[in-house]
Design a protein around this motif. Structure first.
Motif, short mmCIF file in Angstrom:
data_model
loop_
_atom_site.label_atom_id
_atom_site.label_comp_id
_atom_site.label_asym_id
_atom_site.label_seq_id
_atom_site.Cartn_x
_atom_site.Cartn_y
_atom_site.Cartn_z
N GLY A 125 69.93 -37.25 126.70
CA GLY A 125 69.47 -36.18 125.82
C GLY A 125 70.40 -34.99 125.77
N ALA A 126 71.44 -34.97 126.61
CA ALA A 126 72.40 -33.86 126.61
C ALA A 126 73.51 -34.13 125.60
CB ALA A 126 72.98 -33.67 128.01
N ALA A 127 74.14 -33.06 125.14
CA ALA A 127 75.24 -33.17 124.19
C ALA A 127 76.23 -32.06 124.48
CB ALA A 127 74.73 -33.07 122.76
N ALA A 128 77.40 -32.16 123.87
CA ALA A 128 78.43 -31.15 124.08
C ALA A 128 79.28 -31.03 122.82
CB ALA A 128 79.31 -31.52 125.28
N VAL A 129 79.81 -29.84 122.61
CA VAL A 129 80.72 -29.58 121.50
C VAL A 129 82.03 -29.07 122.08
CG1 VAL A 129 81.15 -28.27 119.39
CG2 VAL A 129 78.83 -29.02 119.94
N ARG A 130 83.10 -29.71 121.75
CA ARG A 130 84.43 -29.22 122.14
C ARG A 130 85.00 -28.46 120.95
NH1 ARG A 130 89.64 -32.20 121.89
NH2 ARG A 130 91.19 -30.90 122.95
N TYR A 131 85.47 -27.25 121.19
CA TYR A 131 85.94 -26.43 120.08
C TYR A 131 87.15 -25.59 120.51
CZ TYR A 131 83.24 -22.72 122.45
OH TYR A 131 82.74 -21.83 123.36
N ARG A 132 87.88 -25.14 119.50
CA ARG A 132 89.03 -24.28 119.73
C ARG A 132 88.55 -22.84 119.71
NH1 ARG A 132 91.93 -25.84 115.79
NH2 ARG A 132 92.94 -27.55 116.93
N PRO A 133 88.73 -22.10 120.79
CA PRO A 133 88.22 -20.73 120.83
C PRO A 133 88.98 -19.81 119.89
CG PRO A 133 89.58 -21.15 122.75
CD PRO A 133 89.45 -22.46 122.03
N LEU A 134 88.33 -18.72 119.53
CA LEU A 134 88.95 -17.73 118.65
C LEU A 134 89.70 -16.70 119.48
CD1 LEU A 134 85.89 -17.20 116.31
CD2 LEU A 134 88.03 -18.33 115.67
N PRO A 135 90.80 -16.16 118.94
CA PRO A 135 91.51 -15.10 119.67
C PRO A 135 90.71 -13.80 119.62
CG PRO A 135 92.47 -15.42 117.49
CD PRO A 135 91.44 -16.50 117.66
N GLY A 136 90.97 -12.92 120.55
CA GLY A 136 90.34 -11.62 120.54
C GLY A 136 89.45 -11.40 121.74
N GLN A 137 88.68 -10.34 121.67
CA GLN A 137 87.75 -9.97 122.73
C GLN A 137 86.43 -9.56 122.10
OE1 GLN A 137 89.19 -6.43 124.74
NE2 GLN A 137 90.09 -5.62 122.86
N THR A 138 85.39 -9.51 122.91
CA THR A 138 84.10 -9.13 122.37
C THR A 138 84.13 -7.65 121.98
OG1 THR A 138 83.14 -8.45 124.48
CG2 THR A 138 82.96 -10.80 123.88
N VAL A 139 83.23 -7.28 121.07
CA VAL A 139 83.14 -5.87 120.66
C VAL A 139 82.81 -5.00 121.87
CG1 VAL A 139 81.88 -4.23 119.20
CG2 VAL A 139 82.51 -6.49 118.31
N ARG A 140 82.02 -5.52 122.79
CA ARG A 140 81.68 -4.77 124.00
C ARG A 140 82.95 -4.47 124.81
NH1 ARG A 140 77.60 -8.04 126.58
NH2 ARG A 140 76.16 -7.04 125.12
N GLN A 141 83.80 -5.49 124.96
CA GLN A 141 85.06 -5.28 125.68
C GLN A 141 86.00 -4.36 124.92
OE1 GLN A 141 86.10 -9.43 125.84
NE2 GLN A 141 85.30 -9.72 127.92
N ALA A 142 86.02 -4.50 123.59
CA ALA A 142 86.90 -3.65 122.79
C ALA A 142 86.51 -2.19 122.90
CB ALA A 142 86.86 -4.10 121.33
N HIS A 143 85.22 -1.91 122.94
CA HIS A 143 84.77 -0.52 123.06
C HIS A 143 85.20 0.08 124.39
CE1 HIS A 143 81.65 2.41 124.51
NE2 HIS A 143 82.07 3.00 123.39
N ALA A 144 85.16 -0.74 125.45
CA ALA A 144 85.56 -0.23 126.77
C ALA A 144 87.03 0.14 126.82
CB ALA A 144 85.25 -1.28 127.84
N GLY A 145 87.85 -0.46 125.93
CA GLY A 145 89.28 -0.20 125.98
C GLY A 145 89.84 0.54 124.79
N THR A 146 88.98 1.19 123.97
CA THR A 146 89.47 1.90 122.79
C THR A 146 89.10 3.37 122.86
OG1 THR A 146 89.46 1.96 120.37
CG2 THR A 146 87.37 1.49 121.45
N ALA A 147 89.97 4.16 122.21
CA ALA A 147 89.68 5.60 122.12
C ALA A 147 89.03 5.94 120.78
CB ALA A 147 90.97 6.40 122.29
N ASP A 148 89.04 4.98 119.85
CA ASP A 148 88.50 5.25 118.51
C ASP A 148 87.21 4.47 118.33
OD1 ASP A 148 88.07 6.00 115.94
OD2 ASP A 148 89.99 5.28 115.15
N ALA A 149 86.17 4.92 118.99
CA ALA A 149 84.88 4.23 118.92
C ALA A 149 84.28 4.30 117.53
CB ALA A 149 83.92 4.82 119.94
#
Length: 607
Positions: free
Chosen positions: A480-504
């Motif tokens: 009953g289990a399944a899996a999807v193999r996928y190519r990840p997208l470049p970048g970072q989460t918006v949460r991570q981006a906010h932690a490292g930006t001065a222009d919120a």
């Protein structure tokens, strides 16, 4: 550009029809014969909850009709209907052309009705079945108990509701027996399997109690089709169990099964074959008078065979689309055999073909038991096929991962896990594997697995300009289990981006514009929060973890937009900077894509 107010009202009406009225109408129609007091109320129910809403939806969006007409099954059904209407010209019927034409035209609305559900709320189809099947099976159990308690042994079960003939009742019992057999093959946990076995036993016992023989043949054909299409150990086991059960039924009830002989079927067919030979190409015409005398004291008015009925009324010319629509449906079943809904529907088609060997013969009728043998299964196959084509989804056949693939998952880096183990794993080549475990008892996951939804949603989003992971493989992990193999997208989460930006403020403006774009495209991403949205170096946003998502036919309503904001507010730190400190920038970004009115309606919860 924001929609005008009339357009908004039209969109809301269309959404209500496709998201709620038609699914409820389908549920009511599936249960109608078991609950309603007669066929008249069933026909009224069909008109009010399926035919009329479908017609209204097509008037609001005529392009939906064009999408339906691209399906070969629908074109063949339309050709059959048009030829039937034309044949009234040489029929000896006493009814008017319009009176007869209404039947196929009303029946034709069943195809866009199911197509609208499948195109705009595909998950509703298995959900409706998951509720309708237990309801009808419970009613069947009540019929059985009453029959055993109150009727002599030599009588045949008819049932309550709108049922008035044991053979016709057997068709509906067999219809849901097929559902339980198919569903049982797809379930993996023991309680769900037990429920399916119980449902199959109740409906099969009801078929036996009707004393009807043809549905037993039809069920045998259905089980054989399941084994042919699924080609796994369970389906082969079901086929063997069916053979054993058939032998036991014959040994226990051979006297009852053989006592009625051929029920004059061969005599009837011989007479009808002679009548067909009088007008082999064009037939006698739709609704032509048919009187069959087999010396039983009264005349029969049906050929007791669907195929002979098509040939008698519509000739070889009409028989070609009649047979063609069923053959195309079966072919689609082989093409899309990884789609459980298609496999179920084509199994119903096979069951209908088997049931039609000694039953019926009218080409078109008002809504009744025969619709469950022909028109409903065909409409179901066509609907899923239309949805598949309409969403531009590739045919992704789930495969079994190789030994090397399994080893790569074991050796990979665990990115996300819970108490039961890994959920997301990064492989050595940089690709990711998202694991989906078997879910709870009796869910629609067996018909539309989460892994398949994740893959489909990724394709859908990328097709509409919203970046999402690229699917590389869809794996059946077993159990009953399944899996999807996928190519990840470049970048970072918006949460991570906010932690490292001065222009919120710029980040909030961009996120607001992206959320509005998603909403205007009719995408309701339930897990919309700053950890599930990526941003790359070019300030482009993307969605991840997209299994739990609804694809609506129109821009989503204010209530769902507000629900997305409430979901963000569950993360206090995110909500504080985005929805409080940078609220104006967020609203301005949202307004740039959805308009000022939609942005002004975003009422933020109190912090």
């Amino acid at each position: 550009m924001p929609a005008t107010q009339p357009r908004v009202y039209a969109d809301r009406t269309f959404d209500t029809i496709t998201q709620w009225i038609l699914p409820f109408g389908l549920f009511a129609f599936l249960c109608g014969m078991f609950i309603l007091p007669g066929r008249g109320p069933l026909q009224t129910l069909y008109y009010l909850l399926l035919a009329v809403p479908t017609l209204a939806a097509l008037l609001l969006r005529p392009r939906e009709l064009l999408a339906t007409l691209r399906e070969p099954i629908v074109l063949l059904v339309l050709a059959l209907a048009l030829w039937a209407i034309a044949s009234v010209g040489w029929s000896d019927t006493d009814d008017s052309v319009w009176g007869l034409a209404k039947r196929p035209l009303i029946m034709l609305l069943l195809f866009p009705a199911l197509a609208l559900i499948a195109r705009h709320r595909l998950e509703a189809l298995p959900a409706v079945l998951s509720v309708a099947a237990p309801v009808t099976t419970l009613a069947t159990g009540v019929f059985l108990v009453s029959y055993i308690a109150h009727y002599p042994a030599d009588t045949r079960l008819v049932g309550g509701g709108a049922f008035d003939n044991p053979l016709l009742s057997a068709h509906l019992f067999g219809f849901f027996c097929v559902y339980w057999l198919h569903r049982g093959l797809g379930e993996r946990n023991l309680p769900s399997i037990a429920l399916c076995v119980l449902g199959a036993l109740i409906t099969f016992a009801a078929v036996l109690a009707t004393g009807s023989r043809t549905p037993l043949v039809a069920l045998s054909l259905a089980v054989t089709w399941l084994a042919l299409v699924k080609r796994d150990k369970r389906s082969i086991g079901l086929l063997l169990a069916g053979l054993i059960a058939g032998a036991l039924v014959f040994l226990m009830f051979h006297q009852e099964l053989l006592s009625r002989g051929s029920s004059y079927r061969f005599d009837i067919w011989k007479i009808v074959a002679g009548l067909i030979a009088e007008h082999p190409w064009i037939g006698h015409g739709y609704d032509a008078a048919l009187q069959i005398d087999v010396n039983i004291g009264f005349m029969l008015a049906e050929p007791h065979n669907f195929a002979l009925g098509a040939l008698f009324y519509l000739g070889i010319i009409g028989f070609i689309p009649w047979a063609g629509m069923q053959l195309v449906a079966l072919w689609r079943g082989l093409q899309l055999r990884h789609q459980p809904l298609v496999v179920l529907a084509t199994t119903w088609v096979v069951f209908g073909i088997g049931s039609g060997l000694t039953e019926g013969g009218g080409v078109f009728s008002r809504p009744n038991e025969h619709w469950y043998l022909l028109w409903l299964p065909l409409a179901w196959v066509a609907a899923v096929s239309i949805a598949h084509r309409g969403r531009g989804l590739p045919i992704v056949q789930p495969s079994v991962p190789s030994a090397s693939d399994r080893q790569a998952i074991k050796a990979g880096k665990v990115i996300e896990a819970d108490g039961l183990g890994a959920k997301v794993v990064q492989l050595a080549d940089g690709s990711f594997v998202k694991l989906f475990r078997a879910r709870g008892v009796f869910t629609s996951n067996s018909f539309y697995p989460l892994a398949q939804r994740f893959a489909d949603n990724c394709f859908y989003l990328n097709q509409r300009g919203i970046s999402a992971p690229t699917v590389l493989a869809l794996w059946d992990m077993g159990g009953g289990a399944a899996a999807v193999r996928y190519r990840p997208l470049p970048g970072q989460t918006v949460r991570q981006a906010h932690a490292g930006t001065a222009d919120a403020a710029a980040l909030a403006h961009g996120f607001g514009a992206f959320m509005a774009q998603v909403h205007e495209l009719g995408i309701y991403f339930r897990s919309m929060h700053l950890g599930n949205v990526l941003i790359d170096a070019q300030q482009r946003f993307a969605l991840i973890d997209v299994a739990d998502m609804r694809l609506l036919p129109s821009p989503i309503r204010a209530r769902l937009r507000q629900r997305n904001l409430k979901h963000i507010h569950r993360y206090p730190e995110d909500a504080h900077w985005l929805l409080t400190t940078e609220a104006e920038a967020f609203r301005a970004g949202y307004a740039s894509k959805a308009g000022g009115k939609a942005a002004a309606q975003l009422a933020l919860p109190a912090a």
